[in-house]
Scaffold this active site. Structure first.
Site, PDB file in Angstrom:
ATOM      1  N   LYS A 196       0.803  -1.225   0.000  1.00  0.00           N
ATOM      2  CA  LYS A 196       0.000   0.000   0.000  1.00  0.00           C
ATOM      3  C   LYS A 196       0.837   1.277   0.000  1.00  0.00           C
ATOM      4  CE  LYS A 196      -4.359  -1.821   1.724  1.00  0.00           C
ATOM      5  NZ  LYS A 196      -5.214  -1.495   0.556  1.00  0.00           N
ATOM      6  N   GLU A 233      -9.686   6.484   4.205  1.00  0.00           N
ATOM      7  CA  GLU A 233     -10.492   5.515   4.942  1.00  0.00           C
ATOM      8  C   GLU A 233      -9.598   4.342   5.280  1.00  0.00           C
ATOM      9  OE1 GLU A 233     -10.196   5.519   1.736  1.00  0.00           O
ATOM     10  OE2 GLU A 233      -9.831   3.407   1.288  1.00  0.00           O
ATOM     11  N   SER A 287       1.556  -9.758  -0.351  1.00  0.00           N
ATOM     12  CA  SER A 287       1.280  -8.321  -0.356  1.00  0.00           C
ATOM     13  C   SER A 287       1.571  -7.627   0.957  1.00  0.00           C
ATOM     14  CB  SER A 287      -0.180  -8.087  -0.750  1.00  0.00           C
ATOM     15  OG  SER A 287      -1.039  -8.817   0.106  1.00  0.00           O
TER      16      SER A 287
END
Lengths: 267, 417
Positions: free
Chosen positions: B105, B127, B394
């Site tokens: 991310k 968010e 990930s």
């Protein structure tokens, strides 16, 4: 010409802004919402907006969220919304539905339009559907003679104002502030500018919403708008009355009358 | 970096009204912009600024430098030999868990935050579900001197108290969201409400490849480095392309990022593993493509979990990062066209794979990524020993240690069992 357009044209001829009142169907109950609408209309509301309660209302502030949440928790269905529309239309007030897009798409766009027309509804306000994405809805609206009321905002470019008003019928809904629904202490100073920008591109009536909660504010907005839209303040009357619906109805009637007096003295 | 290999097809589906512009950002019948008009001009501005930035070497050079020096990108490719022996096929891991903040991310938030600076805005909102995107956003905001507000469902702030503290340590304000189901979807609703009111000063760092155009394309392009690096690394390591690429899919940013590197390689099969929760048949899951229906949520048309009236249903997964009732529109399109295959993985299957990876490789994966491992273990059985399967690892599992310890019975109510 739709019942809604006719009514707005009559009021324009009288040089008096219309008063539009909003309530989610199913709040506080399905039957109760029909009674609240009757009280609104009896108090002086000209046009009724029936909200379709939705799980993810991104344009709504806390008051409408609470009312819609209560309606959903009580099991309100799309078919109930049409019943409330029918009850509202029976009062003689032109009635439109305000809904986020997904429930319409899920129900079936043409089927939704058919049911809305059968219930006596005049059209649909679509807060999260822009004309760019509305091809299927445009086809259905034309097939069932329904008005398409799109939103514009202070951030809309001139070309989007022109495009959106061309796609709209009945009236165009001007969100007067950058923000969600809810009564505010002061009405927006951006609203007059937005309305005057709209006047340059359309003859369509302009409804101004977001923030109006009393007669004085209604008079202020009515001075430059063709329709004054009130939602959260009316809902607040019912919320504040708790389980005592009769007291809520009285408060709604009183507020509607105050708002009506406001639009009567607006010009 | 090529921006437009996967550019959405912007064909107008219209024909009824001549002066309506072609709708933007469609992937086949999915995607688009279902947003309040107030946000349309800001989305147009964002799209224009993004396109302009990506053709400006000053921007792309600075982003590359940040990724390299600050975020530890490119992440390594790892030949997981003990896992492979256990699985019965060769498994390669793209080690996004080794990035700064512990997941893929960071790539997306550094891109969006640098774009925010370029647009002259001083405040970002985000968010978060479990808190990973919130932590990444708070990190980027601290690094680039931006004010940061993170919306997080109240239920999640309670489940992930440590991540709330992390965000606060990094200087972000965390706002617990008490509306609706008080989870990720409601946090997105609240962030959108904030954005409508503050759009002139504020950028919305959207955390996944969903939402209104241009977010699905922009988030994909900020994460596509995962796939581009992987393709190069796998070729160097094995001399050929993998037979399959596996990734977990919630909203789908890590999956679309790794898929982007292989989309034109027709012989490489792309697999997305969705959160099957207690099993799709139980109704308690987040397997949106497997079991959802087409609809509109949070600005985009895609598959979503919804009832007969189009009301959003709550999703369920042991993995907070996959616990979302929608999915990015490009994944919906890739499923629709058959280019990628989406399958559910249950909580139990994911936790079993989590355990296998810990014991065979000494890597504690994020529970999200454990879904991809579980999927790869099944693929290995189907494809046999000659197959090479690339898995996007990930994220790392530090954030999930409490959840996993409870699951495996090592802790009970936070105390040693």
């Amino acid at each position: 010409m739709s019942v809604l357009s006719e009514r707005l044209a009559e009021l324009r001829a009288e040089n008096r802004p219309a008063l539009v009142g909003y309530l989610p169907a199913g709040f506080p109950t399905v039957e109760g919402s029909a009674r609240v609408i009757e009280a609104m209309v009896d108090g002086g509301v000209d046009v009724v907006e029936v909200g379709l309660p939705y799980s993810d209302p991104v344009m709504d502030g806390p008051v409408i969220q609470a009312a819609a949440g209560q309606a959903l928790a009580a099991g309100t269905r799309i078919t109930d919304v049409f019943d409330v529309v029918a009850a509202s239309a029976k009062t003689g007030a032109p009635t439109v539905v305000m809904t986020y897009w997904n429930p319409v798409e899920r129900f079936g766009v043409d089927r939704f339009a058919q049911h809305l027309a059968d219930a006596g509804g005049s059209g649909l306000i679509t807060p999260d559907l822009i004309p760019d994405e509305a091809a299927e809805w445009t086809t259905a609206a034309k097939a069932h003679d329904l008005d398409q009321i799109f939103l514009v905002a202070p951030s809309s470019t001139d070309s989007r104002l022109a495009m959106t008003t061309r796609a709209s019928s009945g009236f165009v809904y001007a969100t007067s502030v950058m923000g969600v629904t809810g009564a505010r202490g002061q009405t927006s100073n951006r609203a007059p500018e937005l309305v005057s920008r709209l006047r340059e591109v359309t003859d369509l009536p302009v409804g101004v919403g977001l923030g109006v909660s009393n007669g004085d504010q209604a008079a202020e907005v009515g001075a430059f708008a063709d329709a004054v839209i009130v939602g959260s303040a009316l809902i607040r009357c019912v919320l504040d009355a708790g389980d005592d619906l009769d007291r809520g109805l009285e408060a709604v009637h009183e507020l509607a009358a105050d708002l009506r007096a406001g639009v009567e003295r607006a010009r | 970096m090529t921006l437009h290999d996967l550019a959405p097809a912007d064909a107008s589906t219209d024909g009824t009204t001549v002066d309506i512009p072609a709708a933007l950002g469609h992937f086949g019948k999915f995607g688009g912009r279902f947003m309040p008009e107030a946000l349309i001009a800001p989305l147009d501005e964002l799209e224009a600024a993004w396109h302009e930035a990506m053709t400006d070497p000053a921007f792309t050079g600075e982003l590359d430098r940040m990724l390299r020096e600050y975020a530890n990108v490119p992440s390594p490719m790892y030949d997981a030999t003990r896992l492979s022996a256990r699985a019965g096929a060769r498994i390669l891991l793209k080690r996004e868990d080794l990035n700064h903040t512990g997941a893929h991310k960071i790539r997306n938030v550094l891109g969006q935050a640098l774009l925010t600076k370029r647009m002259g805005k001083k405040r970002v909102i985000a968010e978060t579900g479990a808190g990973q995107h919130g932590v990444a956003s708070a990190t980027a905001a601290a690094y680039l001197d931006l004010d940061c507000v993170v919306y997080m469902g109240e239920v999640d702030t309670e489940r992930q108290a440590l991540n709330v503290a992390r965000m606060q340590m990094l200087g972000a304000e965390v706002v617990p969201v008490t509306s609706g189901s008080r989870t990720l979807k409601d946090a997105i609703n609240e962030a959108i409400r904030d954005w409508v009111a503050n759009v002139e000063s504020t950028a919305y760092l959207f955390g996944t490849a969903a939402g209104p155009h241009p977010f699905p394309s922009m988030v994909r392009d900020f994460t596509r480095g995962i796939g581009e690096e992987s393709r190069r690394q796998v070729l160097e390591m094995t001399g050929r392309l993998p037979d399959a690429v596996a990734a977990c899919v919630g909203g789908g940013s890590n999956a679309i990022g790794i898929f982007a590197g292989f989309i034109d390689d027709a012989d490489v099969t792309l697999y997305g593993f969705e959160a099957g929760g207690d099993g799709v048949e139980s109704g308690r899951h987040a397997a949106t493509i497997t079991a959802g229906a087409i609809g509109v949520l949070h600005g985009t048309r895609s598959f979503l979990l919804q009832d007969e009236d189009g009301q959003t249903l709550e999703s369920h997964s042991i993995s907070a990062g996959l616990d979302y009732p929608g999915v990015g529109p490009e994944h919906a399109h890739l499923s629709d066209t058959g280019r990628a295959v989406y399958r559910p993985v249950t909580d139990d299957e994911a936790m079993s794979a989590f355990d296998v990876l810990c014991k065979t490789e000494g890597i504690i994966p994020a529970i999200e990524s454990a879904h991809a491992i579980a999927g790869a273990l099944k693929l290995a059985e189907e494809m046999g020993p000659d197959a090479t399967i690339l898995v996007n690892l990930s994220g790392r599992g530090d954030k999930d240690v409490a959840t996993a310890a409870e699951y495996f019975g090592l802790l009970k109510d936070g105390k040693p069992a």
